[in-house]
Design a protein around this motif. Structure first.
Motif, short mmCIF file in Angstrom:
data_model
loop_
_atom_site.label_atom_id
_atom_site.label_comp_id
_atom_site.label_asym_id
_atom_site.label_seq_id
_atom_site.Cartn_x
_atom_site.Cartn_y
_atom_site.Cartn_z
N PHE A 112 0.82 -1.20 0.00
CA PHE A 112 0.00 0.00 0.00
C PHE A 112 0.86 1.26 0.00
O PHE A 112 0.66 2.17 -0.81
N VAL A 113 1.83 1.31 0.90
CA VAL A 113 2.67 2.51 1.01
C VAL A 113 3.48 2.74 -0.26
O VAL A 113 3.66 3.88 -0.70
N LEU A 114 3.92 1.68 -0.89
CA LEU A 114 4.65 1.83 -2.16
C LEU A 114 3.71 2.27 -3.28
O LEU A 114 4.09 3.05 -4.15
N GLU A 115 2.47 1.79 -3.25
CA GLU A 115 1.49 2.20 -4.26
C GLU A 115 1.14 3.68 -4.13
O GLU A 115 1.04 4.39 -5.13
N ILE A 116 0.97 4.17 -2.89
CA ILE A 116 0.61 5.58 -2.74
C ILE A 116 1.80 6.51 -2.98
O ILE A 116 1.61 7.72 -3.04
N ASP A 117 2.99 5.96 -3.15
CA ASP A 117 4.13 6.78 -3.54
C ASP A 117 3.83 7.53 -4.85
O ASP A 117 4.39 8.59 -5.11
N LYS A 118 2.91 6.97 -5.64
CA LYS A 118 2.53 7.60 -6.91
C LYS A 118 1.93 8.99 -6.72
O LYS A 118 1.91 9.79 -7.64
N LEU A 119 1.43 9.28 -5.51
CA LEU A 119 0.86 10.60 -5.25
C LEU A 119 1.92 11.69 -5.39
O LEU A 119 1.60 12.83 -5.71
N LYS A 120 3.18 11.33 -5.19
CA LYS A 120 4.27 12.29 -5.35
C LYS A 120 4.45 12.72 -6.80
O LYS A 120 5.10 13.72 -7.08
N GLN A 121 3.87 11.96 -7.74
CA GLN A 121 3.99 12.26 -9.16
C GLN A 121 2.83 13.10 -9.69
O GLN A 121 2.82 13.47 -10.86
N VAL A 122 1.85 13.36 -8.84
CA VAL A 122 0.68 14.14 -9.26
C VAL A 122 0.99 15.62 -9.07
O VAL A 122 1.07 16.12 -7.96
N THR A 123 1.18 16.31 -10.18
CA THR A 123 1.56 17.72 -10.16
C THR A 123 0.32 18.60 -10.04
O THR A 123 -0.69 18.37 -10.70
N ARG A 124 0.43 19.58 -9.18
CA ARG A 124 -0.65 20.55 -8.98
C ARG A 124 -0.34 21.82 -9.77
O ARG A 124 0.66 21.89 -10.46
N LYS A 125 -1.19 22.82 -9.67
CA LYS A 125 -1.05 24.05 -10.45
C LYS A 125 -0.30 25.16 -9.72
O LYS A 125 -0.05 26.22 -10.28
N THR A 126 0.05 24.92 -8.47
CA THR A 126 0.70 25.96 -7.67
C THR A 126 2.16 25.60 -7.46
O THR A 126 2.48 24.45 -7.15
N ARG A 127 3.01 26.59 -7.60
CA ARG A 127 4.44 26.36 -7.37
C ARG A 127 4.77 26.42 -5.89
O ARG A 127 4.13 27.14 -5.12
N VAL A 128 5.79 25.68 -5.50
CA VAL A 128 6.31 25.81 -4.15
C VAL A 128 6.99 27.16 -4.06
O VAL A 128 7.39 27.75 -5.07
N LEU A 129 7.13 27.68 -2.86
CA LEU A 129 7.70 29.02 -2.69
C LEU A 129 9.15 29.08 -3.17
O LEU A 129 9.92 28.14 -3.00
N ASN A 130 9.48 30.19 -3.78
CA ASN A 130 10.85 30.47 -4.22
C ASN A 130 11.40 29.41 -5.16
O ASN A 130 12.58 29.05 -5.09
N SER A 131 10.55 28.90 -6.05
CA SER A 131 10.97 27.86 -6.97
C SER A 131 10.11 27.91 -8.22
O SER A 131 8.98 28.40 -8.19
N ASP A 132 10.65 27.38 -9.31
CA ASP A 132 9.86 27.23 -10.53
C ASP A 132 9.14 25.89 -10.55
O ASP A 132 8.37 25.62 -11.47
N ARG A 133 9.36 25.06 -9.53
CA ARG A 133 8.78 23.72 -9.48
C ARG A 133 7.37 23.78 -8.92
O ARG A 133 7.10 24.47 -7.94
N TYR A 134 6.47 23.04 -9.55
CA TYR A 134 5.11 22.93 -9.05
C TYR A 134 5.06 21.90 -7.93
O TYR A 134 5.78 20.90 -7.96
N GLU A 135 4.19 22.16 -6.95
CA GLU A 135 4.04 21.21 -5.85
C GLU A 135 3.35 19.95 -6.35
O GLU A 135 2.69 19.95 -7.39
#
Length: 190
Positions: free
Chosen positions: A7-30
């Motif tokens: 289960f925990v390895l399967e939900i690791d996929k949530l880290k690959q779901v990109t949102r529309k807002t950037r993290v602070l002080n970065s060009d990377r989206y959360e």
């Protein structure tokens, strides 16, 4: 033990779901996993401001599971109009499958997910307030980045996030309301 590991390895996929807002002080989206972690801490920090007494352990657990369905559906910006019923049906199918991997904790996680979606309990209303507030807080700190990139209007923000934040944490809404007017005057919101 293997079910939990799977289960925990399967939900690791949530880290690959990109949102529309950037993290602070970065060009990377959360990603959605980061979002879930951050709103869980936001809710824990805001507990004293809940409009009704809440069980913060349940609220945090609810926030940690609330976006797991996005593993299969991806993230949709909160201001999107239409298609929510189909999306939520797909998310329910996903979380039912994933939480089904956990014979002991799965039913509890599924119940928390459903409670969050229904938004009818004090815990769910407070959790929804934190969920709706975090993208606003990031946008305010990022000069309206996501709002500007997606052509979001001031009224869209008020209509979509105002009611759940006001319902679950009125003090947080009082804090945000004036800042949203300021964001509009700065041109961050259409």
């Amino acid at each position: 033990m293997q079910n939990i590991v799977d289960f925990v390895l399967e939900i690791d996929k949530l880290k690959q779901v990109t949102r529309k807002t950037r993290v602070l002080n970065s060009d990377r989206y959360e990603n959605s996993a980061e979002h879930s972690w951050q709103i869980a801490l936001l809710a824990a920090s805001l507990q004293a401001y809940a409009v009704e007494p809440v069980d913060i352990d349940r609220v945090v657990a609810m926030l940690l599971v609330h976006d797991i369905g996005e593993i299969e559906t991806g993230d949709t910006i909160v201001y999107a109009e239409g298609g929510w019923e189909e999306r939520k049906a797909q998310e329910l199918a996903c979380v039912t499958r994933l939480f089904g991997m956990l014979p002991e904790q799965g039913p509890r996680f599924l119940a928390l997910w459903k409670e969050f979606e229904a938004g009818e309990t004090a815990d769910a209303r407070f959790a929804n307030a934190a969920d709706r507030a975090m993208p606003v807080l990031l946008n305010l700190a990022n000069n309206g980045q996501s709002w500007r990139e997606n052509g979001i209007r001031h009224q869209q923000v008020l209509d979509r996030i105002g009611p759940p934040i006001r319902s679950g944490c009125p003090a947080l809404w009082a804090y945000l309301e004036g800042r949203l007017l300021d964001a509009r005057s700065r041109g961050w919101l259409a």
